[in-house]
Scaffold this motif. Structure first.
Motif, PDB file in Angstrom:
ATOM      1  N   VAL A  27     -13.134  -9.063 -69.643  1.00  0.00           N
ATOM      2  CA  VAL A  27     -13.046 -10.312 -70.396  1.00  0.00           C
ATOM      3  C   VAL A  27     -11.597 -10.794 -70.407  1.00  0.00           C
ATOM      4  O   VAL A  27     -10.702 -10.056 -70.811  1.00  0.00           O
ATOM      5  CB  VAL A  27     -13.556 -10.144 -71.844  1.00  0.00           C
ATOM      6  N   LEU A  28     -11.393 -12.026 -69.956  1.00  0.00           N
ATOM      7  CA  LEU A  28     -10.097 -12.687 -70.000  1.00  0.00           C
ATOM      8  C   LEU A  28     -10.117 -13.613 -71.203  1.00  0.00           C
ATOM      9  O   LEU A  28     -11.018 -14.441 -71.330  1.00  0.00           O
ATOM     10  CB  LEU A  28      -9.885 -13.493 -68.713  1.00  0.00           C
ATOM     11  N   VAL A  29      -9.150 -13.474 -72.115  1.00  0.00           N
ATOM     12  CA  VAL A  29      -9.145 -14.235 -73.362  1.00  0.00           C
ATOM     13  C   VAL A  29      -7.934 -15.164 -73.413  1.00  0.00           C
ATOM     14  O   VAL A  29      -6.803 -14.727 -73.206  1.00  0.00           O
ATOM     15  CB  VAL A  29      -9.122 -13.304 -74.591  1.00  0.00           C
ATOM     16  N   VAL A  59     -14.797 -15.361 -69.266  1.00  0.00           N
ATOM     17  CA  VAL A  59     -13.619 -16.061 -69.760  1.00  0.00           C
ATOM     18  C   VAL A  59     -13.933 -16.471 -71.191  1.00  0.00           C
ATOM     19  O   VAL A  59     -14.947 -17.119 -71.452  1.00  0.00           O
ATOM     20  CB  VAL A  59     -13.288 -17.298 -68.892  1.00  0.00           C
ATOM     21  N   ALA A  60     -13.059 -16.060 -72.112  1.00  0.00           N
ATOM     22  CA  ALA A  60     -13.268 -16.359 -73.535  1.00  0.00           C
ATOM     23  C   ALA A  60     -12.083 -17.157 -74.059  1.00  0.00           C
ATOM     24  O   ALA A  60     -10.959 -17.005 -73.583  1.00  0.00           O
ATOM     25  CB  ALA A  60     -13.426 -15.058 -74.321  1.00  0.00           C
ATOM     26  N   LYS A  61     -12.363 -18.007 -75.034  1.00  0.00           N
ATOM     27  CA  LYS A  61     -11.310 -18.813 -75.659  1.00  0.00           C
ATOM     28  C   LYS A  61     -11.366 -18.610 -77.161  1.00  0.00           C
ATOM     29  O   LYS A  61     -12.434 -18.592 -77.747  1.00  0.00           O
ATOM     30  CB  LYS A  61     -11.507 -20.291 -75.330  1.00  0.00           C
ATOM     31  N   ILE A  82      -2.460 -14.930 -73.277  1.00  0.00           N
ATOM     32  CA  ILE A  82      -3.571 -14.493 -72.445  1.00  0.00           C
ATOM     33  C   ILE A  82      -3.713 -12.982 -72.588  1.00  0.00           C
ATOM     34  O   ILE A  82      -2.729 -12.247 -72.466  1.00  0.00           O
ATOM     35  CB  ILE A  82      -3.326 -14.844 -70.956  1.00  0.00           C
ATOM     36  N   MET A  83      -4.924 -12.536 -72.874  1.00  0.00           N
ATOM     37  CA  MET A  83      -5.216 -11.109 -72.964  1.00  0.00           C
ATOM     38  C   MET A  83      -6.397 -10.797 -72.060  1.00  0.00           C
ATOM     39  O   MET A  83      -7.201 -11.675 -71.752  1.00  0.00           O
ATOM     40  CB  MET A  83      -5.560 -10.699 -74.397  1.00  0.00           C
ATOM     41  N   ALA A  84      -6.469  -9.536 -71.654  1.00  0.00           N
ATOM     42  CA  ALA A  84      -7.601  -9.098 -70.852  1.00  0.00           C
ATOM     43  C   ALA A  84      -8.086  -7.762 -71.401  1.00  0.00           C
ATOM     44  O   ALA A  84      -7.277  -6.903 -71.768  1.00  0.00           O
ATOM     45  CB  ALA A  84      -7.202  -8.963 -69.389  1.00  0.00           C
ATOM     46  N   PHE A  85      -9.407  -7.618 -71.464  1.00  0.00           N
ATOM     47  CA  PHE A  85     -10.047  -6.408 -71.959  1.00  0.00           C
ATOM     48  C   PHE A  85     -10.984  -5.864 -70.902  1.00  0.00           C
ATOM     49  O   PHE A  85     -11.677  -6.621 -70.237  1.00  0.00           O
ATOM     50  CB  PHE A  85     -10.847  -6.710 -73.235  1.00  0.00           C
ATOM     51  N   LYS A  86     -10.987  -4.540 -70.775  1.00  0.00           N
ATOM     52  CA  LYS A  86     -11.933  -3.886 -69.873  1.00  0.00           C
ATOM     53  C   LYS A  86     -12.291  -2.545 -70.485  1.00  0.00           C
ATOM     54  O   LYS A  86     -11.410  -1.832 -70.972  1.00  0.00           O
ATOM     55  CB  LYS A  86     -11.319  -3.698 -68.478  1.00  0.00           C
ATOM     56  N   GLU A  87     -13.579  -2.224 -70.457  1.00  0.00           N
ATOM     57  CA  GLU A  87     -14.068  -0.958 -71.030  1.00  0.00           C
ATOM     58  C   GLU A  87     -13.616  -0.798 -72.486  1.00  0.00           C
ATOM     59  O   GLU A  87     -13.292   0.304 -72.923  1.00  0.00           O
ATOM     60  CB  GLU A  87     -13.565   0.239 -70.200  1.00  0.00           C
ATOM     61  N   GLY A  88     -13.558  -1.917 -73.216  1.00  0.00           N
ATOM     62  CA  GLY A  88     -13.198  -1.867 -74.632  1.00  0.00           C
ATOM     63  C   GLY A  88     -11.711  -1.734 -74.909  1.00  0.00           C
ATOM     64  O   GLY A  88     -11.298  -1.615 -76.057  1.00  0.00           O
TER      65      GLY A  88
END
Length: 126
Positions: A27-29, A59-61, A82-88
């Protein structure tokens, strides 16, 4: 069905829609606000990324004005952030607007990123 538009997230839905969801897809925030000029430059790039990487990345805002809890929790001092999440896990965090090519590189790296299974243990990898 793959999402091809940015997903709007709130203080109440962030855990489910970003952190938990990042176990399925990265998820790209984008933390943004209506009054922020650079945020308006990033918005069309986020739209393109959501379309081009549908089924590979969400993609999340997050509107920082409407969701002060998240801004406080993540200590957002400047927008866009900008943040990115993977596997929590939070795997990328940087304020500022970047060119579209940099966003595309970031998304590709996020897709390719391997999160070690025992990373939570903090043990060195063999």
């Amino acid at each position: 069905m793959a999402e091809n538009k940015p997903h709007h997230v709130t203080d109440q839905t962030f855990q489910t829609d970003v952190i938990d969801y990042s176990s399925e897809l990265p998820v790209l925030v984008d933390f943004w606000a209506e009054w922020c000029g650079p945020c308006r430059m990033v918005a069309p790039i986020m739209e393109k990324l959501a379309e081009d990487f549908a089924g590979q990345v969400r993609v999340a805002k997050v509107d920082t004005d409407a969701n002060p809890g998240l801004s406080q929790a993540f200590q957002i001092r400047s927008i866009p952030t900008i943040m990115a999440f993977k596997e929590g896990k939070l795997v990328f965090n940087q304020p500022g607007a970047f060119p579209e090519a940099a966003f595309r590189d970031l998304v590709q790296q996020l897709i390719d990123l391997e999160i070690p299974e025992d990373d939570a243990e903090g043990e060195p990898q063999q």
